[in-house]
Design an enzyme around this catalytic site. Structure first.
Site, short mmCIF file in Angstrom:
data_model
loop_
_atom_site.label_atom_id
_atom_site.label_comp_id
_atom_site.label_asym_id
_atom_site.label_seq_id
_atom_site.Cartn_x
_atom_site.Cartn_y
_atom_site.Cartn_z
N HIS A 184 42.56 24.53 11.29
CA HIS A 184 41.50 25.41 10.74
C HIS A 184 40.31 25.32 11.41
O HIS A 184 39.28 24.72 11.08
CB HIS A 184 41.40 24.92 9.23
CG HIS A 184 42.32 25.37 8.31
ND1 HIS A 184 42.86 24.87 7.35
CD2 HIS A 184 43.28 26.36 8.38
CE1 HIS A 184 44.01 25.38 6.73
NE2 HIS A 184 44.28 26.71 7.42
N HIS A 228 49.81 22.48 9.81
CA HIS A 228 49.72 22.07 8.40
C HIS A 228 50.99 22.04 8.00
O HIS A 228 51.43 21.71 6.68
CB HIS A 228 48.96 23.16 7.83
CG HIS A 228 47.37 23.32 8.10
ND1 HIS A 228 47.17 24.50 8.93
CD2 HIS A 228 46.29 22.61 8.11
CE1 HIS A 228 46.06 24.47 9.33
NE2 HIS A 228 45.59 23.26 8.94
N GLU A 244 48.97 23.67 3.59
CA GLU A 244 49.95 22.02 3.79
C GLU A 244 50.47 21.98 2.32
O GLU A 244 51.74 21.70 2.17
CB GLU A 244 48.93 20.96 4.01
CG GLU A 244 49.69 19.91 3.99
CD GLU A 244 48.75 18.70 4.20
OE1 GLU A 244 47.90 18.61 4.82
OE2 GLU A 244 49.08 17.53 3.26
#
Ligand code: SF4
Length: 311
Positions: free
Chosen positions: A42, A75, A127
Site C-alpha cells: 500500500h 497482503h 488482508e
C-alpha cells in the site's frame, strides 16, 4: 533551528521488501508485462515505480490474459483467488507475506477443529478479506471496540481470536478484553498475529511521542500500519500527521515545535523518508538523530515459484 528525531526501525519491513523484490525479479526473468493483483504494497510511489518497470496492476485475475504471469500482493488472498488464477492458466507468483500466511494457517487449523474465529481487523482491508477466505463460514470479523460490543453469534461454541497483522497492540488488547467479557471461554491465538514490524514501528512512534513536539508518519493514506502509527503517537499525547507528499507538511504544524519526530510505515520506501527529511531541513530542522527501539535483521526467502519457472 529545530531538530529531527528519526525512529529506527522504520520504513520497509521484510514482507514488503520481499514483495517488491518479487515483482522486480519476475519482470527480470519473464519480461514485461507482469501482472500484479491489487497494490503489491500500500504505497503509491512503490506502485508507480514498478509500473514504470513494466508491471500492470489489476483488480481481479480475470483481467489477466491466459498464460500471463501474475504476482499476488503481500497482503494475501483467499484460496478462491488462487483457484481462479489456476483456472485461467496463469503462472502465479505468490508474494503473500509469510506472516500473513501464518495467520491463514491458524484460521484453517482452528476452523478444522470446529472453532469459530473472531478476526479482529478492518473488514474492507485486503488482508482481512484474504484471511476470511481461508476459513469462510467460520470467521467473524470484529471491527474495533464497537465491533466487539455488537458482535452477534447465533450459537457461540469454541471461540478463538486472531488479528490483522498491522493492528495497534494496545487497541487490540482492549478489543480482546471486551470480547472476553462477552465470551469468557475465548481462546488466545498460539502466537502474536500482530507482526514484529508493526510492533517495532509502534514502539518507535510511542518513543517519539514522549520525546518530540510533533510526529510525522511517512506513509500512504491507504497504508493500514501507517495509520496506526499516527494513532499510537496521538495516544501518547503528541500531535501526529500522516505525510505522503513532503510539500503537504503544513507550516502551522511546525509552529512552536523544537523537535519533530519522524517515522515511516512498513510500506514507505526510504526515498520518501529522505524527501521528508530534506523538506524539514529546508524548513529549519537540519539536524537528524536516530532513536532506536529494536534491531531487525529478518529476511524472507523469495517465493519458490520464481525458481520453479526457471526449470
Ligand atoms: Fe509482513 Fe508485517 Fe510487513 Fe505486513 S507489515 S508485510 S505482516 S512483515
Amino acid at each position: 533551528m529545530g531538530r529531527v528525531l528519526l525512529a529506527a526501525p522504520s520504513g520497509f519491513c521484510a514482507g514488503v521488501a520481499r514483495a517488491v523484490e518479487t515483482v522486480e525479479l519476475a519482470l527480470a526473468r519473464h519480461g514485461a508485462p507482469v501482472y500484479v493483483r491489487r497494490q503489491i504494497v500500500h504505497n503509491r510511489r512503490v506502485v508507480e515505480r514498478l509500473r514504470d518497470l513494466g508491471a500492470v496492476f489489476v483488480e481481479e485475475v480475470d483481467e489477466v490474459p491466459s498464460g500471463g504471469v501474475l504476482v499476488l500482493a503481500a497482503h494475501g488472498v483467499a484460496p478462491a483467488v488462487r483457484d481462479a488464477a489456476a483456472g485461467r492458466g496463469l503462472r502465479t507468483v505468490d508474494a503473500t507475506c509469510p506472516l500473513v500466511t501464518k495467520v491463514h494457517r491458524e484460521a484453517r487449523r482452528y476452523a478444522g477443529l470446529g472453532y469459530d474465529i473472531l478476526l479482529i481487523g478492518d473488514p474492507g482491508h485486503d488482508e482481512v478479506v484474504g484471511t476470511v477466505g481461508a476459513a469462510p463460514g467460520r470467521t467473524h470479523v470484529v471491527h474495533g471496540l464497537e465491533g466487539a460490543r455488537t458482535l452477534e453469534l447465533a450459537h457461540p461454541g469454541r471461540l478463538v481470536w486472531l488479528a490483522q497483522t498491522t493492528l495497534a497492540v494496545a487497541d487490540t488488547a482492549r478489543v480482546v478484553a471486551e470480547l472476553r467479557g462477552r465470551f469468557p471461554g475465548l481462546q488466545d491465538p498460539p502466537s502474536d498475529d500482530i507482526c514484529y514490524a508493526a510492533q517495532n514501528r509502534q514502539a518507535g512512534a510511542r518513543k517519539l511521542a514522549e520525546a518530540t513536539d510533533l510526529v510525522l508518519v511517512v506513509g500512504d493514506v491507504n497504508s493500514h500500519n501507517s495509520g496506526r502509527l499516527v494513532e499510537v503517537a496521538r495516544a501518547g499525547g503528541t500531535p501526529a500527521h500522516l505525510v505522503d507528499d513532503p510539500a503537504a507538511i503544513d507550516d502551522r504544524w511546525l509552529a512552536g515545535v523544537d523537535v519533530v519526530g519522524v517515522t515511516a510505515g512498513a510500506s514507505a520506501p526510504a526515498e520518501s523518508v529522505e524527501a521528508v527529511l530534506a523538506e524539514l531541513a529546508a524548513r529549519g530542522y537540519p539536524e537528524v538523530s536516530t532513536v532506536r527501539v529494536a534491531r531487525e535483521g529478518l529476511r524472507f526467502s523469495l517465493p519458490r515459484e520464481l525458481t520453479e519457472f526457471d526449470a
